[in-house]
Design a protein around this motif. Structure first.
Motif, PDB file in Angstrom:
ATOM      1  N   LYS A   1       0.840  -1.210   0.000  1.00 46.43           N
ATOM      2  CA  LYS A   1       0.000   0.000   0.000  1.00 46.43           C
ATOM      3  C   LYS A   1       0.870   1.253   0.000  1.00 46.43           C
ATOM      4  CE  LYS A   1      -3.765   2.350   2.395  1.00 46.43           C
ATOM      5  NZ  LYS A   1      -4.634   2.363   3.573  1.00 46.43           N
ATOM      6  N   ARG A   2       1.933   1.239   0.791  1.00 41.45           N
ATOM      7  CA  ARG A   2       2.803   2.410   0.891  1.00 41.45           C
ATOM      8  C   ARG A   2       4.249   1.960   1.062  1.00 41.45           C
ATOM      9  NH1 ARG A   2       0.790   6.223   5.352  1.00 41.45           N
ATOM     10  NH2 ARG A   2      -1.037   6.005   4.023  1.00 41.45           N
TER      11      ARG A   2
ATOM     12  N   ASN B   1      11.755   9.135   9.959  1.00 41.91           N
ATOM     13  CA  ASN B   1      11.130   7.937  10.504  1.00 41.91           C
ATOM     14  C   ASN B   1      10.461   7.190   9.355  1.00 41.91           C
ATOM     15  OD1 ASN B   1      11.617   8.243  13.409  1.00 41.91           O
ATOM     16  ND2 ASN B   1      10.362  10.076  13.174  1.00 41.91           N
ATOM     17  N   GLY B   2      10.976   6.017   9.023  1.00 43.86           N
ATOM     18  CA  GLY B   2      10.478   5.254   7.885  1.00 43.86           C
ATOM     19  C   GLY B   2       9.163   4.564   8.187  1.00 43.86           C
ATOM     20  N   TYR B   3       8.328   4.454   7.157  1.00 44.32           N
ATOM     21  CA  TYR B   3       7.037   3.811   7.318  1.00 44.32           C
ATOM     22  C   TYR B   3       6.659   3.136   6.004  1.00 44.32           C
ATOM     23  CZ  TYR B   3       2.042   3.148   8.096  1.00 44.32           C
ATOM     24  OH  TYR B   3       0.795   2.595   8.216  1.00 44.32           O
TER      25      TYR B   3
ATOM     26  N   HIS C   1      10.401   2.462  11.521  1.00 42.77           N
ATOM     27  CA  HIS C   1      11.791   2.504  11.977  1.00 42.77           C
ATOM     28  C   HIS C   1      12.325   3.925  11.940  1.00 42.77           C
ATOM     29  CE1 HIS C   1      13.480   3.135   7.898  1.00 42.77           C
ATOM     30  NE2 HIS C   1      12.396   2.467   7.534  1.00 42.77           N
ATOM     31  N   ALA C   2      13.268   4.197  12.829  1.00 42.55           N
ATOM     32  CA  ALA C   2      13.974   5.469  12.807  1.00 42.55           C
ATOM     33  C   ALA C   2      15.135   5.336  11.833  1.00 42.55           C
ATOM     34  CB  ALA C   2      14.485   5.811  14.200  1.00 42.55           C
ATOM     35  N   LYS C   3      15.473   6.401  11.147  1.00 41.81           N
ATOM     36  CA  LYS C   3      16.495   6.356  10.096  1.00 41.81           C
ATOM     37  C   LYS C   3      17.806   5.767  10.596  1.00 41.81           C
ATOM     38  CE  LYS C   3      18.242   9.147   6.321  1.00 41.81           C
ATOM     39  NZ  LYS C   3      18.240  10.468   5.683  1.00 41.81           N
TER      40      LYS C   3
END
Length: 199
Positions: free
Chosen positions: A120-121, A129-131, A145-147
């Protein structure tokens, strides 16, 4: 002769229909989220509260049931897996499963999710902050997750569970895994998993 040709054509059409039905069923089954063999919205939590390597981690108040930590992680054959929390709803079914991994398992885990579920994304490589998010027949999966973080979390939400979580918290952005870290550490257990778990 016409009867033989007609019968052969019917057999071929019937075989093609059967193959399509089998493939459709296989695709539907492949899109059902069941992390560690725990099918979202279906698996009873009573099944995983037996055995020395499962402990109650308090209440998942937003869901209405217990939060359970699974501590015997090597049996799941998932490289980098460091923590598993299962949140149960008021009907004793699995509503949310959070899996925490070491950062080294990031690409492998993301690739497995890409192959199994509808994307979806995608993760934005430049985000602080990765998503990323995937869709399943019975819910959704997200990776956070944080970079520069040493770990990342994959959260499997049963249908409607994510909305209940945010409604309960009034829109607060606290992480689901943190919510499950209550103080109660009463020992519980579960039957051994015989097969390596798929994501």
């Amino acid at each position: 002769m016409k009867a033989v040709v007609l019968a052969a054509a019917l057999l071929l059409a019937s075989a093609a229909h059967a193959q399509t039905t089998i493939e459709t069923a296989a695709q539907a089954t492949g899109n059902i989220a069941a992390p560690l063999g725990l099918e979202l919205g279906k698996t009873r939590c009573a099944r995983i509260t037996q055995g020395p390597n499962h402990v109650r981690a308090g209440k998942a108040a937003w869901a209405g049931g217990d939060a359970i930590e699974i501590r015997s992680l090597d049996r799941f054959n998932l490289p980098g897996l460091t923590r598993v929390i299962v949140n149960c709803d008021a009907q004793d079914t699995v509503a949310l499963v959070t899996l925490t991994f070491e950062r080294t398992a990031f690409e492998d885990t993301r690739n497995k999710l890409d192959k199994r579920y509808e994307v979806k994304r995608k993760t934005d490589a430049h985000a602080e902050n990765g998503y990323a998010e995937w869709l399943a027949t019975n819910g959704s999966i997200e990776m956070l997750h944080a970079k520069e973080g040493r770990q990342f979390t994959v959260a499997y939400w049963g249908k409607g569970a994510k909305a209940r979580y945010f409604a309960y918290n009034g829109g607060a952005a606290s992480a689901p895994a943190v919510k499950a870290k209550a103080a109660d550490k009463t020992p519980a257990s579960a039957p051994a998993v015989k097969q390596p778990a798929a994501l």
